[in-house]
Design an enzyme around this catalytic site. Structure first.
Site, PDB file in Angstrom:
ATOM      1  N   ARG A  59       0.822  -1.209   0.000  1.00 42.53           N
ATOM      2  CA  ARG A  59       0.000   0.000   0.000  1.00 42.53           C
ATOM      3  C   ARG A  59       0.868   1.277   0.000  1.00 42.53           C
ATOM      4  NH1 ARG A  59      -5.278   2.851   0.508  1.00 42.53           N
ATOM      5  NH2 ARG A  59      -4.300   4.848   0.492  1.00 42.53           N
ATOM      6  N   ARG A  85     -10.976   5.205  -3.672  1.00 38.23           N
ATOM      7  CA  ARG A  85      -9.942   4.731  -2.730  1.00 38.23           C
ATOM      8  C   ARG A  85      -9.697   5.811  -1.686  1.00 38.23           C
ATOM      9  NH1 ARG A  85      -8.023  -0.540  -4.068  1.00 38.23           N
ATOM     10  NH2 ARG A  85      -8.656  -0.736  -6.228  1.00 38.23           N
ATOM     11  N   LEU A  87      -7.245   8.024   0.144  1.00 42.22           N
ATOM     12  CA  LEU A  87      -5.903   8.519  -0.177  1.00 42.22           C
ATOM     13  C   LEU A  87      -4.973   8.338   1.019  1.00 42.22           C
ATOM     14  CD1 LEU A  87      -7.037  11.766  -1.980  1.00 42.22           C
ATOM     15  CD2 LEU A  87      -5.866   9.828  -3.062  1.00 42.22           C
ATOM     16  N   ASN A 101     -12.899  16.766  -2.614  1.00 45.82           N
ATOM     17  CA  ASN A 101     -13.609  15.532  -2.951  1.00 45.82           C
ATOM     18  C   ASN A 101     -15.089  15.835  -3.136  1.00 45.82           C
ATOM     19  OD1 ASN A 101     -14.029  12.649  -3.185  1.00 45.82           O
ATOM     20  ND2 ASN A 101     -14.884  12.699  -1.113  1.00 45.82           N
ATOM     21  N   HIS A 103     -18.779  14.154  -2.876  1.00 46.65           N
ATOM     22  CA  HIS A 103     -19.398  13.013  -2.190  1.00 46.65           C
ATOM     23  C   HIS A 103     -20.921  13.105  -2.311  1.00 46.65           C
ATOM     24  CE1 HIS A 103     -19.791   9.743   0.660  1.00 46.65           C
ATOM     25  NE2 HIS A 103     -20.781  10.423   1.201  1.00 46.65           N
ATOM     26  N   ASP A 135      -9.316  15.695   4.387  1.00 48.29           N
ATOM     27  CA  ASP A 135      -8.362  15.588   5.498  1.00 48.29           C
ATOM     28  C   ASP A 135      -8.065  14.112   5.741  1.00 48.29           C
ATOM     29  OD1 ASP A 135     -10.465  14.577   6.993  1.00 48.29           O
ATOM     30  OD2 ASP A 135     -10.702  16.373   8.248  1.00 48.29           O
ATOM     31  N   ASP A 139     -14.232  10.924   3.879  1.00 52.87           N
ATOM     32  CA  ASP A 139     -15.385  11.797   3.583  1.00 52.87           C
ATOM     33  C   ASP A 139     -15.575  12.842   4.686  1.00 52.87           C
ATOM     34  OD1 ASP A 139     -15.845  10.408   1.219  1.00 52.87           O
ATOM     35  OD2 ASP A 139     -17.085   8.920   2.217  1.00 52.87           O
TER      36      ASP A 139
HETATM   37  C1  GRF Z   1     -20.520  10.876  -7.849  1.00 49.52           C
HETATM   38  O1  GRF Z   1     -21.832  10.682  -7.388  1.00 49.52           O
HETATM   39  C2  GRF Z   1     -19.600  11.265  -6.730  1.00 49.52           C
HETATM   40  O2  GRF Z   1     -20.209  12.045  -5.747  1.00 49.52           O
HETATM   41  C3  GRF Z   1     -19.243   9.914  -6.153  1.00 49.52           C
HETATM   42  O3  GRF Z   1     -19.079   9.101  -7.276  1.00 49.52           O
HETATM   43  C4  GRF Z   1     -19.910   9.568  -8.329  1.00 49.52           C
HETATM   44  C5  GRF Z   1     -19.056   9.746  -9.542  1.00 49.52           C
HETATM   45  O4  GRF Z   1     -19.824   9.835 -10.708  1.00 49.52           O
HETATM   46  N1  GRF Z   1     -18.094  10.010  -5.296  1.00 49.52           N
HETATM   47  P1  GRF Z   1     -19.121  10.080 -12.109  1.00 49.52           P
HETATM   48  O5  GRF Z   1     -18.037   9.022 -12.257  1.00 49.52           O
HETATM   49  O6  GRF Z   1     -18.552  11.461 -12.091  1.00 49.52           O
HETATM   50  O7  GRF Z   1     -20.187   9.927 -13.143  1.00 49.52           O
END
Ligand code: GRF
Length: 190
Positions: A59, A85, A87, A101, A103, A135, A139
């Site tokens: 890793r 993944r 980070l 990120n 989410h 961080d 998430d």
């Molecule tokens: C999105 O919903 C994002 O929030 C999540 O993965 C999805 C990615 O979608 N982490 P795409 O690959 O950009 O279509």
């Protein structure tokens, strides 16, 4: 940018930047696996790099390879958009304050890999999406922007996630504009 999947948010950001809606250009797309997002990036004319964990003995070596691949493009901002993944600490430290990120929930609700499914299972009527600085927790980190998405009766994980992604494709460029607001006018995003 870092992706693992379809890459629709990556393409939305690339196009928003090209349209002058974000003061940056996407310089490269990295992935942890061969995926449609990489093909989409190549179709947009962007350099692509795959850094697959199984090709590295440990890793930490993979962490280091990913960090070197990102640094090679000298990004001012690193954007994770569907990168599946966690980070490594060195990567997070290297890009502290320059790493965001996307989410698919209203964090801090529903962190983790199944945010849309978890929101449905919890029976909430409103979920959404978040862009946050990364961080050392999963998430987690200061929130840049969020937007709500209403859960409709009969929603499935797929239907809800598609509506969330529609919102994300506008939210991510807006969040990048906010983050880059104080950065040099021609910032580079990886
Ligand atoms: C999105 O919903 C994002 O929030 C999540 O993965 C999805 C990615 O979608 N982490 P795409 O690959 O950009 O279509």
């Amino acid at each position: 940018m870092l992706v693992s999947g379809t890459g629709s948010n990556m393409v939305a950001l690339v196009r928003a930047a090209r349209a002058g809606e974000v003061p940056a250009r996407v310089v490269a797309v990295l992935a942890d696996r061969p995926c449609p997002g990489l093909e989409a990036a190549a179709a947009e004319g962007l350099p692509t790099v795959v850094v697959e964990p199984r090709r590295w003995a440990s890793r930490p070596e993979w962490d280091d390879a990913l960090l070197r691949a990102a640094r090679a493009h000298e990004p001012d901002l690193v954007v994770c958009a569907g990168f599946m993944r966690v980070l490594g600490a060195a990567f997070v430290d290297a890009f502290a304050g320059r790493l965001i990120n996307l989410h698919p929930s209203l964090l801090p609700s529903f962190p983790g890999a199944h945010a849309v499914r978890d929101a449905l299972a919890a029976g909430v009527t409103i979920t959404g999406t978040t862009v946050h600085f990364v961080d050392h927790l999963v998430d987690h980190g200061p929130i840049v922007a969020q937007e709500e998405v209403r859960i409709e009766p009969g929603d499935t994980e797929a239907s809800l996630h598609e509506r969330v992604k529609e919102v994300e494709r506008a939210l991510l460029p807006r969040a990048c504009r906010l983050v880059l607001g104080s950065a040099p006018a021609r910032a580079r995003a990886s």
